[in-house]
Design a protein around this motif. Structure first.
Motif, short mmCIF file in Angstrom:
data_model
loop_
_atom_site.label_atom_id
_atom_site.label_comp_id
_atom_site.label_asym_id
_atom_site.label_seq_id
_atom_site.Cartn_x
_atom_site.Cartn_y
_atom_site.Cartn_z
N GLN A 177 34.95 48.19 -75.88
CA GLN A 177 35.09 48.96 -74.64
C GLN A 177 36.38 49.79 -74.65
O GLN A 177 36.40 50.94 -74.17
CB GLN A 177 35.08 48.00 -73.45
N THR A 178 37.45 49.22 -75.20
CA THR A 178 38.72 49.94 -75.26
C THR A 178 38.63 51.15 -76.18
O THR A 178 39.14 52.24 -75.87
CB THR A 178 39.83 49.00 -75.75
N ARG A 179 37.96 50.98 -77.32
CA ARG A 179 37.80 52.12 -78.24
C ARG A 179 36.94 53.22 -77.61
O ARG A 179 37.21 54.41 -77.79
CB ARG A 179 37.17 51.64 -79.55
N ALA A 180 35.92 52.82 -76.87
CA ALA A 180 35.09 53.81 -76.20
C ALA A 180 35.89 54.55 -75.14
O ALA A 180 35.71 55.77 -74.92
CB ALA A 180 33.87 53.13 -75.56
N TYR A 181 36.82 53.84 -74.50
CA TYR A 181 37.67 54.47 -73.49
C TYR A 181 38.57 55.53 -74.11
O TYR A 181 38.85 56.58 -73.50
CB TYR A 181 38.50 53.41 -72.78
N VAL A 182 39.03 55.29 -75.36
CA VAL A 182 39.87 56.27 -76.05
C VAL A 182 39.10 57.58 -76.26
O VAL A 182 39.63 58.68 -76.03
CB VAL A 182 40.35 55.70 -77.40
N LEU A 183 37.86 57.48 -76.69
CA LEU A 183 37.05 58.68 -76.91
C LEU A 183 36.83 59.45 -75.60
O LEU A 183 36.93 60.69 -75.57
CB LEU A 183 35.70 58.29 -77.52
N GLN A 184 36.55 58.71 -74.53
CA GLN A 184 36.38 59.37 -73.24
C GLN A 184 37.66 60.07 -72.78
O GLN A 184 37.63 61.16 -72.20
CB GLN A 184 35.93 58.35 -72.20
N LEU A 185 38.80 59.42 -73.06
CA LEU A 185 40.08 60.00 -72.66
C LEU A 185 40.38 61.29 -73.43
O LEU A 185 40.86 62.27 -72.86
CB LEU A 185 41.19 58.97 -72.89
N LYS A 186 40.06 61.31 -74.72
CA LYS A 186 40.27 62.52 -75.51
C LYS A 186 39.44 63.68 -74.97
O LYS A 186 39.92 64.81 -74.85
CB LYS A 186 39.92 62.25 -76.97
N GLU A 187 38.18 63.39 -74.66
CA GLU A 187 37.32 64.45 -74.13
C GLU A 187 37.85 64.96 -72.79
O GLU A 187 37.85 66.17 -72.53
CB GLU A 187 35.90 63.90 -73.96
N ALA A 188 38.33 64.06 -71.95
CA ALA A 188 38.85 64.48 -70.65
C ALA A 188 40.10 65.34 -70.79
O ALA A 188 40.26 66.36 -70.08
CB ALA A 188 39.15 63.26 -69.80
N LEU A 189 40.99 64.99 -71.73
CA LEU A 189 42.21 65.77 -71.93
C LEU A 189 41.90 67.14 -72.53
O LEU A 189 42.56 68.14 -72.21
CB LEU A 189 43.18 65.00 -72.83
N GLN A 190 40.90 67.20 -73.42
CA GLN A 190 40.50 68.49 -73.97
C GLN A 190 39.95 69.42 -72.89
O GLN A 190 40.27 70.61 -72.85
CB GLN A 190 39.46 68.28 -75.07
N LEU A 191 39.15 68.88 -72.00
CA LEU A 191 38.63 69.69 -70.90
C LEU A 191 39.75 70.15 -69.98
O LEU A 191 39.76 71.30 -69.50
CB LEU A 191 37.59 68.87 -70.11
N GLN A 192 40.72 69.27 -69.75
CA GLN A 192 41.85 69.63 -68.90
C GLN A 192 42.68 70.75 -69.54
O GLN A 192 43.12 71.70 -68.87
CB GLN A 192 42.72 68.39 -68.65
N GLN A 193 42.86 70.66 -70.85
CA GLN A 193 43.62 71.69 -71.57
C GLN A 193 42.91 73.03 -71.49
O GLN A 193 43.54 74.09 -71.25
CB GLN A 193 43.81 71.26 -73.02
N GLN A 194 41.59 73.04 -71.71
CA GLN A 194 40.83 74.28 -71.63
C GLN A 194 40.90 74.89 -70.23
O GLN A 194 41.02 76.11 -70.07
CB GLN A 194 39.37 74.02 -72.02
N HIS A 195 40.86 74.04 -69.22
CA HIS A 195 40.93 74.54 -67.84
C HIS A 195 42.29 75.18 -67.55
O HIS A 195 42.36 76.25 -66.92
CB HIS A 195 40.68 73.36 -66.88
N LEU A 196 43.36 74.56 -68.02
CA LEU A 196 44.69 75.12 -67.80
C LEU A 196 44.87 76.45 -68.52
O LEU A 196 45.49 77.39 -68.00
CB LEU A 196 45.76 74.12 -68.24
N LEU A 197 44.34 76.55 -69.74
CA LEU A 197 44.45 77.80 -70.49
C LEU A 197 43.67 78.91 -69.82
O LEU A 197 44.11 80.08 -69.79
CB LEU A 197 43.95 77.59 -71.92
N GLN A 198 42.49 78.59 -69.27
CA GLN A 198 41.71 79.62 -68.59
C GLN A 198 42.40 80.12 -67.33
O GLN A 198 42.33 81.29 -66.99
CB GLN A 198 40.32 79.07 -68.26
N GLU A 199 43.08 79.23 -66.61
CA GLU A 199 43.82 79.66 -65.42
C GLU A 199 45.02 80.53 -65.78
O GLU A 199 45.44 81.40 -65.00
CB GLU A 199 44.29 78.43 -64.64
#
Length: 294
Positions: A177-199
């Motif tokens: 479960q912890t390893r799966a959480y790491v993958l979810q966290l990476k995806e969330a941070l990538q989406l956050q980075q793309q959103h900030l760059l678009q703004e």
């Protein structure tokens, strides 16, 4: 009452109470009825059945036992709606009418029986048997879930071994479960980075009309680098913390494996059984030695 013979009441007495009551119902020519919904008839059948038990217990011959049942049924019908004084009078008259069918000793015993049961609780008999009752009955059918079929004893495990296995499985599940959480966290941070760059970037139509100045381009690049570094820093902090959590889970699993309980020894038969027992003993001894060194 035509079928209520000495042989019939003898069979009623010889049966267990449920079967005896059912046989008595057939002897009385009563139709089948619902014991729960027709409580009055059920209580009346109980009263007649108890009169048989009383007569047999007092040593009445089977011929007189049948007469006692007849006497009881007639008394209940004739006293319906009467006062207690009238009921006592009716009881005395019926006892005199049965002098030729019961001997004096049995008549006296029967008189005591009805005084101590029917007359003593006369109002209750009248309330239950003498008037209609409103029955408000709810029947609920419940499904009974039987326990699962147990495994063969040969497939069983010691309680300590089973608990240890459950702890190991729990730790393994937490690690996954912890390893799966790491993958979810990476995806969330990538989406956050793309959103900030678009703004941060200007709208596309403005870019097409004019070229960016050098200073504006440098600012955009620096801002993009800053956003990327901040996201990487946040991701790195999360990964460090999660790595420590995973290492802690692995350490707990290792400690559990070193202190694993020894299963109960199997019956030793022949040389192969002795060799297997010796291997288990040496393996357990080695684990304990490693645990002490730790």
């Amino acid at each position: 009452m035509a079928l209520l013979t000495p042989q019939g009441v003898k069979k009623v007495f010889q049966f267990q109470k449920p079967e005896g009551r059912e046989h008595l119902r057939r002897l009385l020519n009563w139709e089948e009825f619902d014991e729960l919904r027709d409580s009055r008839r059920s209580i009346l059948l109980d009263t007649l059945y108890e009169s048989i038990i009383f007569a047999v217990g007092k040593g009445f011959p089977w011929v007189e036992v049948a007469q006692v049942v007849k006497f009881t049924e007639e008394l209940l019908k004739e006293t319906k709606g009467c006062s207690i004084t009238e009921a006592v009078t009716i009881l005395g008259n019926k006892l005199r009418d049965y002098r030729g069918q019961l001997n004096t000793t049995h008549l006296l015993a029967q008189c005591d029986y009805f005084h101590n049961t029917f007359i003593r609780h006369y109002k209750l008999y009248q309330y239950v048997l003498g008037q209609d009752q409103d029955v408000n009955l709810t029947v609920t059918h419940l499904e009974v879930c039987v326990p699962p079929q147990p495994l063969p004893l040969a497939a069983g495990k010691d309680q300590a071994v089973w608990k240890h296995r459950q702890q190991v499985v729990g730790l393994s599940a937490a690690e996954v479960q912890t390893r799966a959480y790491v993958l979810q966290l990476k995806e969330a941070l990538q989406l956050q980075q793309q959103h900030l760059l678009q703004e941060m970037l200007p709208e596309l139509p403005g870019w097409q009309r004019q070229a960016l100045k050098r200073e504006e381009l440098e600012n955009l690049i620096n801002e993009a680098i800053h956003i990327h570094i901040e996201c990487l820093k946040e991701l790195l902090q999360y990964e460090i913390q999660i790595t420590f959590d995973i290492l802690d889970l692995k350490l707990q699993k290792k400690t559990l494996n070193l202190s694993a309980p020894t299963p109960s020894p199997l019956p030793i038969t022949g040389q192969s059984g002795q060799d297997e027992a010796l291997k288990l003993y040496k393996a357990n001894k080695g684990r304990k030695a490693k645990a002490k060194k730790k």
